[in-house]
Structure formats: C-alpha cells, structure tokens
Design a protein around this motif. Structure first.
Motif, PDB file in Angstrom:
ATOM      1  N   TYR A 135      32.888  40.524  31.909  1.00  0.00           N
ATOM      2  CA  TYR A 135      33.598  39.245  31.983  1.00  0.00           C
ATOM      3  C   TYR A 135      35.107  39.426  31.991  1.00  0.00           C
ATOM      4  O   TYR A 135      35.852  38.574  32.498  1.00  0.00           O
ATOM      5  N   ASP A 137      36.686  42.523  33.045  1.00  0.00           N
ATOM      6  CA  ASP A 137      37.157  43.536  33.988  1.00  0.00           C
ATOM      7  C   ASP A 137      36.834  43.245  35.444  1.00  0.00           C
ATOM      8  O   ASP A 137      37.347  43.937  36.331  1.00  0.00           O
ATOM      9  N   TYR A 139      36.809  40.702  38.718  1.00  0.00           N
ATOM     10  CA  TYR A 139      37.337  39.492  39.367  1.00  0.00           C
ATOM     11  C   TYR A 139      36.883  39.512  40.828  1.00  0.00           C
ATOM     12  O   TYR A 139      37.624  39.921  41.723  1.00  0.00           O
ATOM     13  N   HIS A 141      36.620  37.516  43.266  1.00  0.00           N
ATOM     14  CA  HIS A 141      37.299  36.775  44.324  1.00  0.00           C
ATOM     15  C   HIS A 141      38.783  37.131  44.441  1.00  0.00           C
ATOM     16  O   HIS A 141      39.540  36.437  45.112  1.00  0.00           O
ATOM     17  N   ALA A 142      39.194  38.188  43.794  1.00  0.00           N
ATOM     18  CA  ALA A 142      40.606  38.570  43.830  1.00  0.00           C
ATOM     19  C   ALA A 142      41.021  39.005  45.238  1.00  0.00           C
ATOM     20  O   ALA A 142      40.229  39.563  45.990  1.00  0.00           O
TER      21      ALA A 142
END
Length: 266
Positions: A135, A137, A139, A141-142
């Motif tokens: 949760y 570390d 992402y 959709h970065a």
C-alpha cells in the motif's frame, strides 16, 4: 560543503550472474532467477532479521561495486538513442553508485536469505534490507517520464513491448552444441539481452558488423539482424584471435578450440 558518508556492507548477494553483461537490467527481467543474501555474523543481524519471514518481498539496497566514476547523461536501452539525465533513469552509473531492487523472499536460514528475481552481479555488497509494503510502495497509475505512459491498470505492465528473438538454423545448432558439450548456456543470455532491443550500446556490448550487428557475450560473439521488432540470430563465433586461440592456456580455450574445429571461425 557536505561531508562524505561511509557505509559498511551488512552482507553480499550470491547470484548466477558473474558480470554486467549476464545480469538482467531490472528485477522483473530476472524472472525466477534465484540467489541468496548472506549477512555477516557478529553484528547482531540475526536479531535484526526477526519477523522478516512475514514479508513476501524485500527491498535490497546495494552497492554497484564494479563502477568507476559516473556519468551525468546516460543512454538507456529503451531511450531510442537519446541520452537522458542519469537521475531520470535506473542506470547504475550514478553520483553515488547505490542500487535498489525488489526480490521475492523464499526462505530464511540463519543469516542467509534465499530470494528470487535477483538482478545483481554475484558478490554485490548489501547495504540494507527493507520490507516491501504494497500500500505504501506501489503506485500503479504513476507517470513514467520519458518512457511511454502506462495505461491505467491494477498491475502496471512493462510500457515498452519486448523484441522477438528467433534463432536461425546454424545459430541454434551452434548454441545447442555449446550447451551440450561444454555447459555454455549462451542462448538464454543472448535472448535476455536482445529482448531489450538491438541498438548499439557499449554497456550491452552491441556494435555494427558489416550488414548485421554483433553482440559480445563473455568470450563469444553472436551475429544478428533486426527488422522491426523481430531479431534473428544468425551465427555464433569465438571472440579469441587466432594466436590467442591456439597458444593460450586458459581453461576455457578448450571449448573455443573444439567449437572452431567443428564450425569454423565464422
């Protein structure tokens, strides 16, 4: 002025990869490659490992110990021939040669951790281990900078499709003979390097060779051609010069001599 900082490694990584060329470029490219992280005794690290078995993945902070100097701009394999600022890449040629990789934790035996997905060279010094916390570390959709943007997805895929590597009849025969006669697993290493693309690059030891290209894998030379996203491996040859081949006494020369006697110089 900032003062120098000194680190003391807490252990080393043992992997199947003896050099830069054989090591995968990223952990995801290492697939199921297994290795071990061997921590040093006598520093209380046995206690520091308590509770680590509860994590599926670990961050490994390590030292690029074979690097000398650094480069402000580098040429990543997927940069379409354009140099990028090193801090916008994952290149090992950094101001401070610190690496960061995620590995899957398989087992813990005392001060030895068995892991998979290793992309480090054998003997790499380990500076630290940290748990991978999904949760915090991940992402998905970065944005991905100069690499093609990722489409929204639960799990991000590699944004750049790989290259298809096919082996011609002669190259396949040569690679199969090397594997069977001398346990030289050339084909897997060539596939891994060329799947990232055929662009000439000194770090990947690819250069032009007449109307084709040539890849150096340790002391072997692999000739190939590319069209679109398809790469055809044409032939394998020894990388030793004639005088070196027949007058040297290195143990690996036996395989090269037998190869030349069977297939010629190429």
């Amino acid at each position: 002025m900032l003062r120098p900082v000194t680190f003391t490694p807490i252990g080393v990584v043992r992997t199947p990869f003896p050099d830069r060329v054989s090591a995968p470029r990223q952990p995801h490219a290492a697939a199921g490659a297994e290795g071990t992280i061997e921590l040093v005794p006598g520093r209380g690290l046995d206690h520091a490992l308590c509770d680590i078995e509860g994590w599926d993945y670990l961050w490994v902070v390590f030292w690029f110990h074979l690097n000398e100097g650094w480069r402000p701009k580098v040429l990543p394999p997927r940069s379409a021939g354009k140099r990028r600022g090193v801090l916008s890449t994952r290149s090992p040629h950094r101001p401070n040669p610190i690496g960061l990789s995620v590995v899957k934790l398989l087992a813990v035996d005392g001060l030895t951790l068995r892991v998979s997905g290793v992309d480090m060279i054998d003997g790499t010094p380990v500076l630290d281990l940290k748990p991978y916390v999904p949760y915090a570390d991940a992402y998905p959709h970065a944005r991905t900078g100069w690499v093609a943007p990722l489409a929204p997805a639960e799990a991000p895929a590699d944004p750049e499709p790989g290259f298809e590597v096919v082996w011609g009849e002669r190259a396949a025969e040569q690679a199969a003979w090397l594997d069977a006669a001398h346990a030289v697993a050339l084909r897997e290493r060539v596939d891994r390097v060329l799947a990232l693309g055929p662009q000439p690059h000194p770090y990947r030891r690819i250069r032009a060779d007449g109307d084709a290209m040539r890849l150096a894998v340790t002391s072997w030379r692999v000739r190939f051609r590319s069209e679109g996203r398809r790469i055809e491996v044409l032939s394998v040859a020894t990388g030793y010069r004639e005088q070196e081949l027949w007058s040297g006494d290195a143990p690996e020369l036996a395989a090269h001599r037998q190869f030349v006697e069977r297939f010629g110089r190429g």
